[in-house]
Design an enzyme around this catalytic site. Structure first.
Site, PDB file in Angstrom:
ATOM      1  N   GLU A 149       9.551  31.694 117.128  1.00  0.00           N
ATOM      2  CA  GLU A 149      10.578  32.663 116.755  1.00  0.00           C
ATOM      3  C   GLU A 149      10.372  33.136 115.315  1.00  0.00           C
ATOM      4  OE1 GLU A 149      14.392  30.855 115.950  1.00  0.00           O
ATOM      5  OE2 GLU A 149      15.459  32.485 116.926  1.00  0.00           O
ATOM      6  N   ASP A 184      10.606  26.260 113.943  1.00  0.00           N
ATOM      7  CA  ASP A 184      11.458  25.439 114.816  1.00  0.00           C
ATOM      8  C   ASP A 184      10.671  24.400 115.608  1.00  0.00           C
ATOM      9  OD1 ASP A 184      13.565  26.883 113.844  1.00  0.00           O
ATOM     10  OD2 ASP A 184      14.015  27.940 115.716  1.00  0.00           O
ATOM     11  N   GLU A 207      15.790  25.740 105.955  1.00  0.00           N
ATOM     12  CA  GLU A 207      14.517  25.749 106.691  1.00  0.00           C
ATOM     13  C   GLU A 207      13.334  25.982 105.751  1.00  0.00           C
ATOM     14  OE1 GLU A 207      15.233  26.772 111.313  1.00  0.00           O
ATOM     15  OE2 GLU A 207      15.222  28.547 110.024  1.00  0.00           O
ATOM     16  N   HIS A 234      10.830  33.913 111.575  1.00  0.00           N
ATOM     17  CA  HIS A 234      11.585  33.263 110.497  1.00  0.00           C
ATOM     18  C   HIS A 234      11.370  34.019 109.196  1.00  0.00           C
ATOM     19  CE1 HIS A 234      12.365  29.963 113.272  1.00  0.00           C
ATOM     20  NE2 HIS A 234      13.207  29.461 112.398  1.00  0.00           N
ATOM     21  N   HIS A 291      16.215  24.236 117.539  1.00  0.00           N
ATOM     22  CA  HIS A 291      16.433  25.691 117.696  1.00  0.00           C
ATOM     23  C   HIS A 291      17.847  25.891 118.247  1.00  0.00           C
ATOM     24  CE1 HIS A 291      15.700  29.876 118.863  1.00  0.00           C
ATOM     25  NE2 HIS A 291      15.857  29.581 120.139  1.00  0.00           N
ATOM     26  N   HIS A 324      19.370  30.443 109.281  1.00  0.00           N
ATOM     27  CA  HIS A 324      18.095  30.793 109.902  1.00  0.00           C
ATOM     28  C   HIS A 324      17.125  31.385 108.875  1.00  0.00           C
ATOM     29  CE1 HIS A 324      15.316  31.994 113.043  1.00  0.00           C
ATOM     30  NE2 HIS A 324      15.163  33.112 112.364  1.00  0.00           N
ATOM     31  N   GLU A 329      19.649  28.083 119.749  1.00  0.00           N
ATOM     32  CA  GLU A 329      19.955  28.601 121.088  1.00  0.00           C
ATOM     33  C   GLU A 329      19.576  27.642 122.219  1.00  0.00           C
ATOM     34  OE1 GLU A 329      18.636  30.110 118.564  1.00  0.00           O
ATOM     35  OE2 GLU A 329      19.381  32.150 118.335  1.00  0.00           O
TER      36      GLU A 329
HETATM   37 ZN    ZN Z   1      14.645  27.976 112.761  1.00  0.00          ZN
HETATM   38 MN    MN Z   2      15.607  29.046 115.852  1.00  0.00          MN
END
Ligand code: ZN
Ligand code: MN
Length: 258
Positions: A33, A44, A181, A35, A119, A176, A121
């Site tokens: 995904e 992730d 992160e 970032h 992650h 995010h 979701e």
């Molecule tokens: Zn992430």
């Molecule tokens: Mn994620």
């Protein structure tokens, strides 16, 4: 003996011996995904894998291969599916992958499993996959299989968050590709962090609802960084990592009587 906590780096007899000795297995759940422009697509994957490997070394555990495809990115927690390189699977598919992997681990003798989500979701679909697996495991007559499921970020301590965010914690969804992160990636894979590309178009200003298609004025920063990554440091990453490893390991020891 190979000095590794990674399941895929062990031989089958070594894996079988460690499981027979009662080693817990940690299963990280990731995603591929976006970032932002300063971090890679594998954040992730790298973060829950790194957390799990450190915990496994503390408690004598084994880390199963990380699931690299996550559930669909949502605008308010991951920027959404429109970013190049974000490769997601349907929640149904994700739950079935998890079901199959967990069912096989149980059939091979694993009795203590920790599912570590990285992650946002993946949260509810991972609950579903776990439930489907537990049904099948029970039908197989296995009655002593125990599983924990968690989001690693929930183990950050209040004092740590207060020191990292003196102006107040923006909330985990908005983190995010942001300060947490980025700081953790500086600990685990500094070679993949490009601080000179950190954008300044955040933080996001989302309304408290989803809308599809996403309108231009929905509040999504074009960079895909939902809060602010400026000020990320190795020290902040180390403080978070210490919280995750200490407190997740303690929870695993408590639940599994290690
Ligand atoms: Zn992430
Ligand atoms: Mn994620």
């Amino acid at each position: 003996m190979v000095d590794s906590v990674r399941l895929d780096e062990l031989s089958w007899p070594e894996f079988a011996a460690r499981i027979a000795a009662g080693a817990p297995v940690l299963l990280p759940l990731g995603s591929t995904e976006q970032h932002g422009p300063h971090l890679p697509l594998n954040v992730d994957v790298v973060l829950p894998t790194g957390v799990c490997e450190r915990i496994a070394r503390k408690i004598g555990g084994i880390v199963a291969p990380t699931v690299p495809y996550g559930c669909k990115s949502m605008p308010r927690s991951g920027g959404g599916e429109q970013f190049p390189g974000t490769l997601s699977v349907d929640a149904h598919t994700f739950a079935l992958v998890l079901r199959d992997v967990i069912r096989n681990l149980a059939r091979q003798g694993v009795r203590r499993l920790v599912v570590v989500n990285g992650h946002y979701e993946n949260l509810w679909p991972s609950v579903e996959g776990l439930d489907l697996a537990r049904r099948e495991i029970a039908r197989d007559g296995i009655t002593d299989f125990t599983v924990m499921r968690l989001e690693y970020w929930d183990f950050a301590q209040r004092a740590t968050l207060e020191s990292i965010f003196p102006a107040g914690f923006p909330g985990i969804e908005l983190e995010h590709a942001s300060l947490m992160e980025t700081s953790l990636m500086m600990v685990l894979r500094p070679d993949l962090v490009e601080m000179d590309k950190v954008p300044s178009d955040g933080p996001a200003t989302f309304p408290p609802y989803d809308r599809f298609p996403v309108p231009d004025d929905f509040g999504l920063p074009p960079s895909g960084v939902l809060a602010v990554a400026t000020g990320s440091t190795v020290e902040k990453g180390e403080a978070l990592m210490a919280d995750y490893v200490t407190h997740i390991a303690a929870a695993v020891r408590k639940e599994f009587g290690l």
